[in-house]
Motif scaffolding. Structure first.
Motif, PDB file in Angstrom:
ATOM      1  N   ARG A 110      -6.423   2.408   5.157  1.00 40.37           N
ATOM      2  CA  ARG A 110      -7.561   3.085   4.518  1.00 40.37           C
ATOM      3  C   ARG A 110      -7.820   2.567   3.113  1.00 40.37           C
ATOM      4  N   TYR A 111      -6.763   2.292   2.332  1.00 43.47           N
ATOM      5  CA  TYR A 111      -6.932   1.919   0.940  1.00 43.47           C
ATOM      6  C   TYR A 111      -6.789   0.426   0.693  1.00 43.47           C
ATOM      7  N   PRO A 147      -6.932   3.923  -4.666  1.00 44.26           N
ATOM      8  CA  PRO A 147      -7.037   5.313  -4.203  1.00 44.26           C
ATOM      9  C   PRO A 147      -7.806   6.154  -5.215  1.00 44.26           C
ATOM     10  N   LEU A 176     -14.909   4.852  -0.068  1.00 34.19           N
ATOM     11  CA  LEU A 176     -14.039   5.079   1.081  1.00 34.19           C
ATOM     12  C   LEU A 176     -14.794   5.710   2.234  1.00 34.19           C
TER      13      LEU A 176
END
Length: 458
Positions: free
Chosen positions: A142-143, A148, A162
């Motif tokens: 995801r990152y 983040p 995101l």
């Protein structure tokens, strides 16, 4: 109920009704807020603690609309309180009826709380290790190439990036953080002090992972159900002799009584809520939008004032948005269920029609364009004002029946399921969570695996 209590109720009921009528002639918003407060006290007297908490949360939300000034306030918020209170009342009454149908809920005698029957340590730790591995791998995917949001200079902008590159699979697998956090924290709160240390450590790791997305709810959705469950089951007390070793104090000075854990559970909840409110204020201060600019000009760099503003925004923004939606209801065509399937994403839109709940609410929030959903927006947009009444009646029955059904289970999975149901109901002061986010599509299978791990092998 004693004779004195019966006389008190017989006198108190007409008094409360009279106060409500008097307040209603002066200010309908104050009247419905007072009515919800009385409902919370009545539910607590009947030991329907989850229902009482939900009524109290709505009372706090209405009070925030009436009493706490904020940059998002408008005439529509206070004007819509009687309407929203009507929908909330239908939901709460149906909740009470659902409990009654599933099992008697009007006894003032406290039944014994269940003691949880956990899987073996080996099975439970293995399961938590698997959840942690899934969560870490998902976070890496995801990152990748992105900071983040928790560590970014502008968390809201990072979250938007995101959101654009994420997908349903990654989102569902990311709920391993939530599930691991809830299970490990509940196990720590219901076990012995020495055996709980590893679970507290795991709960901390899962909490940090969930917080990387800079979403308050991503953390609260794991902590709150565990705390709700911990307050609903039997918790062995911590022995003072174990907390204070004999080498520190003479034996005759050591207290013999046990130390209850309720205070510890409530303290954890207060710390989690306070941290979420504080971080919410800091995240808004770091934003660059029109609302964030107004928020900074109002609260400046005062951490206490910005936290109070963040709390007010969480409590009142949903009602404010619904007020604006209600004022334009005659210009909105019913979608007949399309908004109720928002949690499934854009893949079902070719079948049910293209809708955008956040697009509608963003337009209503001008000049700020805030993506704020509401508790009653989805049923109103789908079924109209009258259809929403039946929707909330059915929803309340389902919540009440399921909450009562799991109330005295000894299975951690079923008790945690009840905790999630109660939390989602409480979260209604902000939005109708299960119909917007698909997180429960991951939580249900995860809890089912925990349930199977706790059953003896045939």
């Amino acid at each position: 109920m004693t004779a004195a209590e019966k006389r008190l109720w017989s006198v108190g009921t007409p008094v409360v009704a009279g106060v409500l009528l008097l307040l209603g002639t002066q200010n309908a918003g104050v009247a419905v807020t007072f009515g919800l407060t009385v409902a919370a006290l009545w539910a607590a007297r009947r030991r329907m603690w989850a229902l009482a908490a939900c009524a109290a949360a709505w009372s706090a939300a209405f009070l925030a609309v009436l009493a706490l000034p904020g940059p998002y306030d408008s005439w529509a918020g206070s004007a819509v309180l009687p309407v929203l209170a009507g929908y909330v009342t239908i939901f709460l009454v149906a909740w009470s009826v659902g409990r009654r149908v599933s099992g008697s809920s009007f006894s003032v005698v406290a039944p014994p709380r269940p003691r949880l029957s956990w899987p073996s340590e080996r099975r439970l730790l293995t399961y938590l290790a698997v959840l942690l591995a899934i969560a870490v791998v998902t976070a890496a995917v995801r990152y990748r190439g992105v900071v983040p949001p928790l560590l970014a200079d502008n968390p809201d902008a990072a979250r938007q990036v995101l959101r654009q590159q994420s997908n349903v699979v990654v989102g569902l697998l990311s709920e391993a953080w939530t599930l691991g956090m809830a299970i490990s924290l509940l196990r720590a709160l219901t076990g012995s002090l020495r055996g709980s240390l590893i679970y507290y450590a795991l709960a901390g790791v899962f909490t940090v992972g969930a917080a990387l997305g800079a979403s308050k709810n991503s953390v609260l959705v794991g902590i709150a159900p565990a705390l709700i469950t911990a307050l609903s089951v039997r918790r062995p007390p911590w022995r003072a002799a174990k907390l204070l070793p004999a080498r520190l104090l003479p034996a005759k000075l050591l207290p013999r009584k046990s130390v209850p854990r309720t205070a510890a559970v409530l303290l954890i909840g207060a710390v989690a809520l306070g941290a979420a409110v504080y971080l919410g204020g800091q995240r808004t201060l770091a934003g660059t939008g029109t609302f964030e600019t107004e928020f900074r000009s109002r609260y400046g760099n005062n951490a206490l004032a910005s936290s109070a503003g963040s709390l007010d925004l969480s409590l009142s923004s949903s009602t404010e948005t619904f007020g604006r939606l209600w004022s334009q209801r005659e210009h909105l065509e019913p979608a007949y269920g399309a908004y109720s399937l928002t949690f499934l994403g854009s893949r079902v839109q070719p079948l049910v029609g293209e809708v955008d709940l956040y697009g509608v609410t963003a337009q209503l929030s001008q000049p700020y364009f805030m993506n704020t959903a509401t508790f009653a927006a989805i049923p109103l947009l789908d079924y109209g004002p009258v259809g929403a009444l039946f929707f909330f009646a059915a929803l309340g029955l389902a919540v009440g029946a399921s909450e009562r059904w799991f109330e005295f289970s000894t299975q951690p999975a079923e008790q945690l399921g009840r905790g999630f149901i109660v939390y989602f109901a409480l979260f209604g002061i902000y939005e109708l969570y299960p119909l917007i986010y698909p997180t429960w599509l991951s939580l249900v299978p995860g809890l089912w695996v925990l349930y199977r791990l706790g059953r003896p092998a045939r």
